[in-house]
Motif scaffolding. Structure first.
Motif, PDB file in Angstrom:
ATOM      1  N   ALA A 164      45.980  36.202  23.084  1.00  0.00           N
ATOM      2  CA  ALA A 164      44.624  35.823  23.472  1.00  0.00           C
ATOM      3  C   ALA A 164      44.590  34.531  24.264  1.00  0.00           C
ATOM      4  O   ALA A 164      43.705  34.302  25.070  1.00  0.00           O
ATOM      5  CB  ALA A 164      43.736  35.689  22.233  1.00  0.00           C
ATOM      6  N   SER A 165      45.590  33.646  24.022  1.00  0.00           N
ATOM      7  CA  SER A 165      45.571  32.355  24.697  1.00  0.00           C
ATOM      8  C   SER A 165      46.505  32.316  25.900  1.00  0.00           C
ATOM      9  O   SER A 165      46.869  31.256  26.361  1.00  0.00           O
ATOM     10  CB  SER A 165      45.951  31.248  23.712  1.00  0.00           C
ATOM     11  OG  SER A 165      47.257  31.464  23.210  1.00  0.00           O
ATOM     12  N   ALA A 166      46.899  33.508  26.390  1.00  0.00           N
ATOM     13  CA  ALA A 166      47.780  33.542  27.548  1.00  0.00           C
ATOM     14  C   ALA A 166      47.113  32.858  28.728  1.00  0.00           C
ATOM     15  O   ALA A 166      45.908  32.950  28.927  1.00  0.00           O
ATOM     16  CB  ALA A 166      48.112  34.997  27.899  1.00  0.00           C
ATOM     17  N   ALA A 167      47.926  32.156  29.524  1.00  0.00           N
ATOM     18  CA  ALA A 167      47.380  31.411  30.650  1.00  0.00           C
ATOM     19  C   ALA A 167      46.814  32.366  31.695  1.00  0.00           C
ATOM     20  O   ALA A 167      47.375  33.423  31.973  1.00  0.00           O
ATOM     21  CB  ALA A 167      48.473  30.552  31.266  1.00  0.00           C
ATOM     22  N   LEU A 168      45.692  31.966  32.268  1.00  0.00           N
ATOM     23  CA  LEU A 168      45.117  32.732  33.363  1.00  0.00           C
ATOM     24  C   LEU A 168      45.939  32.522  34.625  1.00  0.00           C
ATOM     25  O   LEU A 168      46.591  31.489  34.779  1.00  0.00           O
ATOM     26  CB  LEU A 168      43.682  32.281  33.620  1.00  0.00           C
ATOM     27  CG  LEU A 168      42.625  32.663  32.576  1.00  0.00           C
ATOM     28  CD1 LEU A 168      41.295  31.992  32.925  1.00  0.00           C
ATOM     29  CD2 LEU A 168      42.449  34.157  32.495  1.00  0.00           C
ATOM     30  N   PRO A 169      45.894  33.486  35.549  1.00  0.00           N
ATOM     31  CA  PRO A 169      46.548  33.255  36.836  1.00  0.00           C
ATOM     32  C   PRO A 169      45.884  32.092  37.568  1.00  0.00           C
ATOM     33  O   PRO A 169      44.771  31.680  37.237  1.00  0.00           O
ATOM     34  CB  PRO A 169      46.342  34.579  37.583  1.00  0.00           C
ATOM     35  CG  PRO A 169      45.221  35.262  36.871  1.00  0.00           C
ATOM     36  CD  PRO A 169      45.269  34.806  35.458  1.00  0.00           C
ATOM     37  N   ALA A 170      46.559  31.581  38.591  1.00  0.00           N
ATOM     38  CA  ALA A 170      46.034  30.424  39.328  1.00  0.00           C
ATOM     39  C   ALA A 170      44.623  30.689  39.830  1.00  0.00           C
ATOM     40  O   ALA A 170      43.762  29.807  39.792  1.00  0.00           O
ATOM     41  CB  ALA A 170      46.970  30.088  40.486  1.00  0.00           C
ATOM     42  N   ASP A 171      44.366  31.886  40.325  1.00  0.00           N
ATOM     43  CA  ASP A 171      43.021  32.278  40.749  1.00  0.00           C
ATOM     44  C   ASP A 171      42.633  33.518  39.969  1.00  0.00           C
ATOM     45  O   ASP A 171      43.018  34.640  40.324  1.00  0.00           O
ATOM     46  CB  ASP A 171      42.976  32.565  42.244  1.00  0.00           C
ATOM     47  CG  ASP A 171      41.575  32.941  42.720  1.00  0.00           C
ATOM     48  OD1 ASP A 171      40.665  33.042  41.869  1.00  0.00           O
ATOM     49  OD2 ASP A 171      41.396  33.136  43.934  1.00  0.00           O
ATOM     50  N   PRO A 172      41.879  33.372  38.866  1.00  0.00           N
ATOM     51  CA  PRO A 172      41.564  34.527  38.026  1.00  0.00           C
ATOM     52  C   PRO A 172      40.628  35.527  38.689  1.00  0.00           C
ATOM     53  O   PRO A 172      40.401  36.611  38.148  1.00  0.00           O
ATOM     54  CB  PRO A 172      40.900  33.885  36.799  1.00  0.00           C
ATOM     55  CG  PRO A 172      40.359  32.587  37.290  1.00  0.00           C
ATOM     56  CD  PRO A 172      41.319  32.124  38.345  1.00  0.00           C
ATOM     57  N   TYR A 173      40.085  35.183  39.845  1.00  0.00           N
ATOM     58  CA  TYR A 173      39.232  36.110  40.576  1.00  0.00           C
ATOM     59  C   TYR A 173      39.979  36.834  41.694  1.00  0.00           C
ATOM     60  O   TYR A 173      39.387  37.636  42.406  1.00  0.00           O
ATOM     61  CB  TYR A 173      38.010  35.387  41.134  1.00  0.00           C
ATOM     62  CG  TYR A 173      37.078  34.926  40.049  1.00  0.00           C
ATOM     63  CD1 TYR A 173      36.280  35.835  39.352  1.00  0.00           C
ATOM     64  CD2 TYR A 173      37.003  33.589  39.690  1.00  0.00           C
ATOM     65  CE1 TYR A 173      35.435  35.424  38.336  1.00  0.00           C
ATOM     66  CE2 TYR A 173      36.160  33.163  38.673  1.00  0.00           C
ATOM     67  CZ  TYR A 173      35.376  34.083  38.012  1.00  0.00           C
ATOM     68  OH  TYR A 173      34.539  33.671  36.998  1.00  0.00           O
ATOM     69  N   ASP A 174      41.272  36.549  41.825  1.00  0.00           N
ATOM     70  CA  ASP A 174      42.100  37.240  42.816  1.00  0.00           C
ATOM     71  C   ASP A 174      42.549  38.567  42.204  1.00  0.00           C
ATOM     72  O   ASP A 174      43.262  38.589  41.206  1.00  0.00           O
ATOM     73  CB  ASP A 174      43.306  36.375  43.184  1.00  0.00           C
ATOM     74  CG  ASP A 174      44.187  37.021  44.241  1.00  0.00           C
ATOM     75  OD1 ASP A 174      43.857  38.139  44.707  1.00  0.00           O
ATOM     76  OD2 ASP A 174      45.216  36.412  44.597  1.00  0.00           O
ATOM     77  N   LEU A 175      42.125  39.670  42.797  1.00  0.00           N
ATOM     78  CA  LEU A 175      42.424  40.995  42.254  1.00  0.00           C
ATOM     79  C   LEU A 175      43.545  41.690  43.012  1.00  0.00           C
ATOM     80  O   LEU A 175      43.721  42.912  42.884  1.00  0.00           O
ATOM     81  CB  LEU A 175      41.155  41.856  42.279  1.00  0.00           C
ATOM     82  CG  LEU A 175      39.943  41.266  41.553  1.00  0.00           C
ATOM     83  CD1 LEU A 175      38.767  42.234  41.600  1.00  0.00           C
ATOM     84  CD2 LEU A 175      40.285  40.912  40.107  1.00  0.00           C
ATOM     85  N   THR A 176      44.316  40.938  43.769  1.00  0.00           N
ATOM     86  CA  THR A 176      45.442  41.510  44.496  1.00  0.00           C
ATOM     87  C   THR A 176      46.392  42.211  43.526  1.00  0.00           C
ATOM     88  O   THR A 176      46.739  41.658  42.482  1.00  0.00           O
ATOM     89  CB  THR A 176      46.205  40.408  45.261  1.00  0.00           C
ATOM     90  OG1 THR A 176      45.302  39.772  46.163  1.00  0.00           O
ATOM     91  CG2 THR A 176      47.373  40.991  46.032  1.00  0.00           C
ATOM     92  N   GLY A 177      46.769  43.431  43.861  1.00  0.00           N
ATOM     93  CA  GLY A 177      47.655  44.205  43.003  1.00  0.00           C
ATOM     94  C   GLY A 177      46.938  45.091  42.021  1.00  0.00           C
ATOM     95  O   GLY A 177      47.566  45.929  41.360  1.00  0.00           O
ATOM     96  N   LEU A 178      45.611  44.932  41.895  1.00  0.00           N
ATOM     97  CA  LEU A 178      44.834  45.778  40.994  1.00  0.00           C
ATOM     98  C   LEU A 178      44.148  46.895  41.778  1.00  0.00           C
ATOM     99  O   LEU A 178      43.919  46.789  42.984  1.00  0.00           O
ATOM    100  CB  LEU A 178      43.782  44.955  40.255  1.00  0.00           C
ATOM    101  CG  LEU A 178      44.299  43.812  39.374  1.00  0.00           C
ATOM    102  CD1 LEU A 178      43.140  43.168  38.615  1.00  0.00           C
ATOM    103  CD2 LEU A 178      45.376  44.294  38.418  1.00  0.00           C
ATOM    104  N   THR A 179      43.828  47.964  41.059  1.00  0.00           N
ATOM    105  CA  THR A 179      43.173  49.124  41.667  1.00  0.00           C
ATOM    106  C   THR A 179      41.896  49.426  40.900  1.00  0.00           C
ATOM    107  O   THR A 179      41.797  49.173  39.691  1.00  0.00           O
ATOM    108  CB  THR A 179      44.095  50.349  41.641  1.00  0.00           C
ATOM    109  OG1 THR A 179      44.536  50.576  40.299  1.00  0.00           O
ATOM    110  CG2 THR A 179      45.299  50.136  42.547  1.00  0.00           C
ATOM    111  N   ALA A 180      40.902  49.967  41.595  1.00  0.00           N
ATOM    112  CA  ALA A 180      39.586  50.169  40.983  1.00  0.00           C
ATOM    113  C   ALA A 180      38.959  51.463  41.458  1.00  0.00           C
ATOM    114  O   ALA A 180      39.177  51.903  42.586  1.00  0.00           O
ATOM    115  CB  ALA A 180      38.666  48.992  41.327  1.00  0.00           C
TER     116      ALA A 180
END
Length: 272
Positions: free
Chosen positions: A9-25
């Protein structure tokens, strides 16, 4: 002394948590209104996006259009499979397809009740049912990446006149969201919803066109929301994309109101 449990639960967020590069929707009802705004924003944030719609000709540029009617389980399963084949995976599902209804409980016949509930509620079920195996796989490969976000409504939490059927369907969407969040949290799939107020979309535009005085009706809808205007599709999309992003990695079973204060504020009359 027991072994320590990994604190995921406390894993660090990526540098930009709004960057969705690599994700699919996959966005249902994504060829117009809130769905199209959501698909555009997901793509702008770096996600590869498929749009499922009964008429996907209006799908935003750069997205993958797939045709399906959410009242058909066969259609939905085929469309989800097509989207995943095109995208290679599925991390984000946005259940947005829906229709409206006007009137009191006396206004709509049984077949209209069945049609609206079939689209607004069971349509979400069909889409999630087809998508969940892919979302589970995505969660196993990239923890925190899998999510489902439903477009619900202020009608789920506030009594609105002349919206009995629509309100019943959206109340069911809110309850469904909570139940699904509980069912799938340990599988790494988050489930949330966004509750828009009256949004400036093509559907609302069609309702206004049918009014005896469209200008007066628009003014009344503006005044009903404390901010004094309709919600924009882009504002609703921003909330949906937030919930789908790593920035909301600890958010599940939540509903976010994007309603100009309609649900929570009780203002005194202007000038008083």
């Amino acid at each position: 002394m027991t072994d320590a449990t990994p604190d995921t639960a406390s894993a660090a967020l990526p540098a930009d948590p709004y960057d969705l590069t690599g994700l699919t929707a996959l966005v249902t009802g994504g060829a117009s209104g809130i769905g199209a705004a959501t698909a555009r924003l997901l793509a702008a944030r770096g996600a590869r996006v498929a749009v499922l719609d009964r008429d996907p000709s209006g799908a935003p540029e750069g997205t993958v259009p797939v045709q399906a009617d959410v009242t058909s389980d066969e259609d939905v399963r085929a469309a989800v499979a097509q989207a995943v084949a095109e995208l290679g995976s599925l991390h984000i599902l946005v259940g947005n397809a829906g229709i409206g209804a006007v009137g009191t409980v006396e206004s709509n016949a049984d077949d209209e009740w069945q049609r609206v509930l079939d689209i607004n509620v069971v349509g979400l079920v069909r889409t999630a049912r087809a998508a969940l195996p892919h979302l589970r796989r995505a969660a196993a490969v990239r923890p925190g990446s899998a999510s489902i976000t439903h477009t619900c409504s202020i009608a789920a939490t506030a009594g609105l006149p002349q919206r009995a059927l629509y309100s019943a369907s959206k109340g069911a969407v809110l309850a469904l969201t909570l139940a699904m969040a509980a069912d799938h949290v340990r599988e790494g799939v988050r489930v949330n919803c966004v509750n828009p107020g009256t949004a400036d979309t093509p559907w609302v535009g069609r309702l206004l066109d049918q009014a005896d005085d469209p200008g007066a009706e628009r003014a009344a809808l503006n005044a009903r929301q404390p901010m004094g205007r309709l919600v924009s599709a882009e504002e609703v999309a921003a909330a949906i994309v937030h919930l789908a992003s790593p920035a909301a990695a600890s958010t599940t079973g939540a509903s976010i109101a994007v309603d100009g204060g309609m649900q929570g504020l009780r203002l005194r009359p202007a000038g008083s």
